[in-house]
Scaffold this active site. Structure first.
Site, PDB file in Angstrom:
ATOM      1  CB  CYS A 160     120.706 -99.804  92.416  1.00 27.09           C
ATOM      2  SG  CYS A 160     121.422-100.788  93.717  1.00 27.09           S
ATOM      3  CG  HIS A 163     118.606 -97.073  96.263  1.00 27.82           C
ATOM      4  ND1 HIS A 163     118.407 -97.987  97.259  1.00 27.82           N
ATOM      5  CD2 HIS A 163     119.629 -97.536  95.535  1.00 27.82           C
ATOM      6  CE1 HIS A 163     119.298 -98.968  97.144  1.00 27.82           C
ATOM      7  NE2 HIS A 163     120.055 -98.705  96.104  1.00 27.82           N
ATOM      8  CG  HIS A 166     120.851 -95.159  99.104  1.00 25.19           C
ATOM      9  ND1 HIS A 166     121.761 -94.281  99.624  1.00 25.19           N
ATOM     10  CD2 HIS A 166     121.548 -95.969  98.268  1.00 25.19           C
ATOM     11  CE1 HIS A 166     122.952 -94.547  99.122  1.00 25.19           C
ATOM     12  NE2 HIS A 166     122.865 -95.565  98.297  1.00 25.19           N
ATOM     13  N   GLY A 190     126.202 -95.734 103.326  1.00 24.97           N
ATOM     14  CA  GLY A 190     127.224 -94.941 102.629  1.00 24.97           C
ATOM     15  C   GLY A 190     128.610 -95.314 103.144  1.00 24.97           C
TER      16      GLY A 190
END
Lengths: 476, 145
Positions: free
Chosen positions: A98, A324, A399, A402
């Site tokens: 991804c 990532h 990345h 979250g």
């Protein structure tokens, strides 16, 4: 997370001293506030990863770390194959490779605003998004295997994109040593007509305006100009990657014991790199990386097509494409010597510093672009890898934002249609097949991406280059 | 048939920070598996929107009942993905290590089902197949979305 269990090791760095079965320390990169907000499970998972055989780096967590499976999401760890090091399906995750791809349009935001409804419609009808959507291509067995081996290079050779795109993709668009033979028929079947689809959940295609430039030199080197528009594409290896994750997680759960590996948590399922299971997983996982690269390449082609319909003559060039959820062999300094290690980045972005020979020549003086996706309707960032980050975090960074709230909670709190209307008032167009999906992905269900990025910046693992704000979001 | 009071929901979702847990209850392990599968579908759409028109047979096997549960959910995920279907009714029978099941559902119709997030796979996180104090079966795990 309880700060008392941590030792401050530097600016935004927190150490977990080895205890129990830990072979190495844990190391969390985050502000005090972010650490305090992290779930205790993240601590537990960082500790668990540190117990795995052959781990040769600290068990690290990036600023956006949250509770994952086995490894935390935002977890980074390197393993030395010659010291019994392992490869872990749980350390890569289900959505193998991804990642985020960023395209430069060279078009001003004011020009885009003039045509944004038409452009949103063209993109939404051209790029398949959402659960159950199919791609425009149905592949036969031969083509599937070619894609599994060829990645974005296969896509370009098949007419989806340009040769020049390839150097702006990790591994130049194709990971070597992919082994389609180790990918199950089920995994291939799930991919047969999913190439060129975005998927659902937090995956998106977004038009973003470069709203702030923090580092003029790198921004200029990257081709990022304030007021211009970029396209960011966030998606992965679709059903194929999910099935490989499923297949090998199960296999590793069952075989770990036969290699004398005691798993504190079944999701840490792993096998020695030097084992038949480890080698098969690596071959299959690399095939999934190629599929993700091919998928983003086909979507790039579709994006260009939609742009050409609305803004004839537009040219979309790649800034970069970075994944990532991967395990890769890279050379890093371990105990003072340079060594090839198997580095797992789960929900963590590779972030190579300047001068790295794996980077295209045009980017090498600056470092690798690190593409950080924010939540819908907030903002995203482009960062750049640093020299210090190569040592501190083995060339790795955060990345994304979250989640801070579960989907269920988000669904209770927001109504999808209302979220779309509120964003429309702020000039942001959302196109999605699912209003429930929009509610679950509401901006408020995520952490503040700016806080995450600032933590990466101050700790030195990657530096801020530019802030991007959305204009159009195509949501899966 | 279940002995639980009629007003008690036979399935539920439980909290996981980034993803979602699915849990089914039942007077037998089979029934707990069936109800957990309903919880799985409800991650994606409202169960009442899915007509159980088409029957699909599902089989899997494992000597470990918890691994079998993960296999069961993953088999459903596979059928949903490759057939582009959603299921709203399940019937499970266990015979030693073997699971035979039927799932009923229909092809995904986006305007009708308004499907939200797709499930990528069932995980071993919070995985449990066991009886509680009332001898009621429970089957649960976190699914990755």
């Amino acid at each position: 997370m309880d700060l008392k269990k941590l030792k401050r090791a530097g600016e935004h760095q927190w150490l977990i001293e080895p205890h129990g079965d830990m072979r190495v320390p844990g190391l969390i990169f985050a502000t005090r506030e972010l650490v305090e907000a992290m779930d205790e499970k993240v601590y537990e998972q960082v500790v668990n990863v540190a117990t795995l055989p052959g781990i040769c780096s600290p068990s690290m967590a990036m600023p956006d770390a949250h509770w994952g499976y086995g490894f935390p999401v935002g977890g980074v760890a390197a393993f030395d194959a010659d010291q019994g090091g392992v490869v872990s399906a749980g350390g890569v995750g289900f959505d193998i490779s991804c990642g985020v791809r960023c395209l430069l349009t060279g078009i001003s935001a004011s020009r885009i605003h003039q045509v944004k409804t038409r452009l949103a419609d063209a993109l939404f009808s051209t790029v398949p998004a959402g659960l159950g959507s199919r791609g425009q291509i149905r592949l036969n067995n031969r083509q599937l295997d070619d894609m599994l081996e060829g990645g974005a290079r296969w896509a370009v050779a098949s007419g989806w994109g340009e040769e020049a795109d390839l150097e702006r993709i990790e591994e130049h668009g194709q990971v070597s040593d992919a082994k389609p033979a180790y990918v199950s028929d089920k995994a291939k079947e799930r991919m047969r007509d999913e190439v060129g689809t975005l998927g659902s959940g937090n995956h998106y295609l977004e038009l973003q305006e470069v709203a702030e430039v923090h580092d003029e030199r790198s921004a200029s080197g990257f081709g990022l100009k304030r007021g211009e528009v970029v396209v960011s594409i966030h998606c992965g290896s679709r059903g194929l990657g999910h099935q490989i994750g499923t297949d090998y997680l199960r296999e590793m759960v069952l075989c770990a014991g036969s290699y004398g590996i005691r798993l504190p948590d079944r999701e840490l399922a792993c096998a020695p790199v030097h084992s038949p299971e480890g080698q098969r997983y690596l071959g299959a996982m690399r095939a999934a990386i190629n599929v993700a690269l091919a998928n983003r390449q086909v979507i790039t082609h579709l994006t260009r097509k939609a742009f050409a319909e609305v803004i004839p003559g537009s040219e979309l060039r790649l800034l970069y494409d970075v994944s990532h959820n991967t395990c890769k062999v890279e050379e890093h300094e371990v105990d003072g010597t340079m060594k090839n290690v198997y580095i797992h980045r789960k929900g963590a972005t590779r972030a190579w510093g300047p001068g790295h020979e794996g980077l295209p020549l045009a980017l090498r003086p600056f470092g690798q672009p690190v593409l950080i996706g924010g939540s819908m309707g907030t903002c995203s960032y482009v960062l750049v890898g640093t020299e210090s980050g190569m040592k501190l975090s083995l060339g790795s960074a955060c990345h994304g934002a979250g989640r801070s709230m579960s989907r269920r909670q988000a669904l209770k709190q927001w109504n999808g249609r209302k979220v779309v209307d509120e964003l429309a008032e702020r000039g942001i167009i959302i196109r999605s097949p699912s209003m429930r999906g929009v509610a679950e992905e509401a901006p408020g269900a995520y952490k503040d991406v700016t806080e995450v990025v600032d933590a990466a910046h101050v700790s030195g693992i990657a530096m801020k280059v530019a802030k991007l704000v959305p204009i159009i979001t195509i949501k899966g | 048939m279940t002995n639980r009071p009629a007003n008690e929901t036979p399935w539920e979702h439980f909290h996981h920070e980034a993803d979602i847990g699915v849990r089914g209850y039942g007077s037998t392990v089979e029934e707990a598996f069936e109800n957990a599968a309903l919880a799985l579908t409800s991650v994606m759409t409202d169960l009442s929107l899915v007509d159980p028109q088409t029957e699909v047979a599902i089989e899997c096997s494992s000597p470990d009942v918890e691994v079998l549960f993960v296999d069961w959910l993953n088999a459903i995920v596979y059928e949903m993905d490759t057939r582009r279907m959603l299921f709203s009714r399940f019937s499970v029978s266990l015979n030693g290590e073997l699971l035979h099941a039927k799932a009923w559902g229909e092809t995904i119709d986006v305007p009708k089902h308004k499907p939200a997030v797709e499930v990528k796979g069932a995980t071993f996180t919070e995985l449990k197949v066991a009886t509680d104090d009332d001898d009621r079966w429970l089957a649960q795990c976190v699914v990755d979305v």
